[in-house]
Design a protein around this motif. Structure first.
Motif, short mmCIF file in Angstrom:
data_model
loop_
_atom_site.label_atom_id
_atom_site.label_comp_id
_atom_site.label_asym_id
_atom_site.label_seq_id
_atom_site.Cartn_x
_atom_site.Cartn_y
_atom_site.Cartn_z
N ASN A 78 0.76 -1.09 -0.04
CA ASN A 78 0.64 -0.49 0.26
C ASN A 78 0.78 1.35 0.42
N ILE A 79 0.29 1.98 -1.04
CA ILE A 79 1.49 3.63 -0.81
C ILE A 79 0.44 4.80 -0.72
N PHE A 80 0.90 5.18 -0.30
CA PHE A 80 0.43 6.84 -0.20
C PHE A 80 1.16 7.48 -0.80
N LEU A 81 0.74 8.30 -1.60
CA LEU A 81 1.67 9.37 -2.08
C LEU A 81 1.01 10.73 -2.27
N GLY A 82 1.90 11.68 -1.73
CA GLY A 82 1.58 13.44 -1.49
C GLY A 82 2.31 14.40 -2.02
N LYS A 83 1.97 15.32 -2.04
CA LYS A 83 2.93 16.26 -2.70
C LYS A 83 4.39 16.21 -2.15
N HIS A 84 4.07 16.37 -1.20
CA HIS A 84 5.97 16.38 -0.16
C HIS A 84 6.00 15.05 0.64
N TYR A 85 5.55 13.71 0.30
CA TYR A 85 6.34 12.66 1.35
C TYR A 85 5.36 11.47 0.31
N ILE A 86 6.03 10.16 0.93
CA ILE A 86 5.61 9.05 0.38
C ILE A 86 5.47 8.11 1.47
N ILE A 87 3.54 6.95 2.06
CA ILE A 87 4.13 6.30 3.06
C ILE A 87 3.95 5.37 1.96
N THR A 88 4.65 4.18 2.68
CA THR A 88 4.78 2.76 2.31
C THR A 88 4.27 1.52 2.90
N VAL A 89 3.04 1.04 3.15
CA VAL A 89 2.60 0.08 3.99
C VAL A 89 2.74 -0.98 3.47
N THR A 90 3.07 -2.46 4.42
CA THR A 90 3.16 -3.71 4.35
C THR A 90 3.02 -4.71 5.05
N ARG A 91 2.20 -5.27 5.23
CA ARG A 91 2.39 -6.71 6.53
C ARG A 91 3.32 -7.89 5.88
N GLN A 92 3.98 -7.65 5.27
CA GLN A 92 5.05 -8.88 5.14
C GLN A 92 6.26 -8.09 4.10
N LYS A 93 7.43 -8.90 4.49
CA LYS A 93 8.47 -8.29 3.73
C LYS A 93 8.41 -8.14 2.26
N ILE A 94 8.78 -6.80 1.90
CA ILE A 94 8.78 -6.69 0.92
C ILE A 94 10.45 -6.36 0.27
N ASN A 95 10.75 -7.67 -0.74
CA ASN A 95 12.76 -7.71 -1.04
C ASN A 95 12.74 -6.19 -2.06
N GLU A 96 11.32 -5.60 -2.60
CA GLU A 96 11.88 -4.27 -3.41
C GLU A 96 11.98 -3.07 -2.79
N ILE A 97 11.17 -3.03 -0.95
CA ILE A 97 11.83 -1.62 -0.64
C ILE A 97 13.21 -2.33 0.16
N ARG A 98 13.85 -3.02 0.37
CA ARG A 98 15.52 -2.86 0.96
C ARG A 98 15.93 -2.66 -0.15
N ALA A 99 15.64 -3.13 -1.19
CA ALA A 99 16.23 -2.89 -2.60
C ALA A 99 17.03 -1.62 -3.49
#
Length: 274
Positions: A55-76
């Motif tokens: 789940n991604i919240f995109l704002g003008k000056h921010y971005i928030i990512t929310v997940t219940r499990q480990k996402i490899n792409e975020i670490r990469a």
């Protein structure tokens, strides 16, 4: 999320989706001050495919990512952000989406290798377990295909729709991601057709094996037919059967049966019937 909602004025429906729905269909929802985006990350571990909602919240000056499990792409993503000197939320979103789509390409390559190996195994030595593998892999491919369609539309929205939170120069880069997503979708269409061909190859291999077994049985039956005839003649209860009372009659009959049987066996081998 309860702390972030009033701080960033996140829409309550988006918050509800994040908190209550573990598995979500890829989508994008446009609100006045931010966008809510859901995409699926993919993993291929020990021949099993897993999808994990991001789940991604995109704002003008921010971005928030929310997940219940480990996402490899975020670490990469971290070294990519440093290397590209990313400073804007939409740029962060672009690189994250690019990694997610690229990972689908990697999984597609592994699925293709698995299909090729399965095809080779079926042609070399067909087993009953191969049918279960074909059915299971085909189900996973169809499942992924259903996920790819809405995810592809999410990327297309970021590419073509007039979005105030996505800078105009960045849209062409989302277009590149969209083209990759289309190629991946077409690749899975090809995989679906290949699985149908694999099933036909499996059925054909089983039929060929059954025909081979029947051919061997038929040849063996043919070999024993004259032998059965000879034993039947000498087994009749008549006094005047030729050679019946000869001292060497039994030996000659057995020798003749062996010669007939071996001769027919050699003939069938030369004809490649055995």
């Amino acid at each position: 999320m309860e702390l972030l909602q009033p701080l960033f004025h996140l829409h309550e429906l988006a918050i509800e989706d994040v908190l209550t729905e573990e598995e979500q269909r890829p989508k994008i929802e446009l609100y006045d001050s931010h966008y809510f985006i859901v995409v699926n990350s993919i993993r291929f571990d020990n021949a099993e495919i897993f999808l994990r909602a991001l789940n991604i919240f995109l704002g003008k000056h921010y971005i928030i990512t929310v997940t219940r499990q480990k996402i490899n792409e975020i670490r990469a993503l971290k070294p990519v952000l440093w290397e590209e000197e990313v400073t804007a939320p939409d740029q962060f979103l672009y690189h994250l989406m690019d990694l997610i789509v690229d990972n689908y390409t990697n999984v597609a390559d592994r699925i293709e290798a698995k299909i090729e190996k399965l095809e080779e195994d079926i042609l070399m030595n067909t087993k009953k377990s191969h049918l279960n593998e074909i059915i299971g892999l085909r189900s996973e491919i169809l499942w992924l295909k259903k996920v790819l369609v809405p995810q592809k539309e999410v990327i297309n929205t970021l590419n073509k729709k007039e979005l105030k939170l996505i800078s105009e120069p960045l849209k062409k880069y989302f277009g590149d991601i969209y083209e990759n997503a289309v190629k991946i979708s077409e690749t899975f269409d090809t995989f679906r057709d290949l699985m149908g061909n694999l099933r036909e190859a499996y059925q054909s291999s089983l039929s060929n094996r059954a025909n081979e077994i029947m051919r061997v049985f038929t040849a063996l039956t043919t070999i024993f037919m004259p032998l059965t005839f000879i034993t039947g003649v000498y087994g009749m209860n008549f006094d005047y059967v030729p050679g019946m009372h000869w001292h060497y009659g039994g030996v000659v009959a057995l020798l003749f049966m062996v010669i007939v049987g071996v001769s027919m066996f050699i003939l069938f081998r030369k004809k490649d019937w055995l």
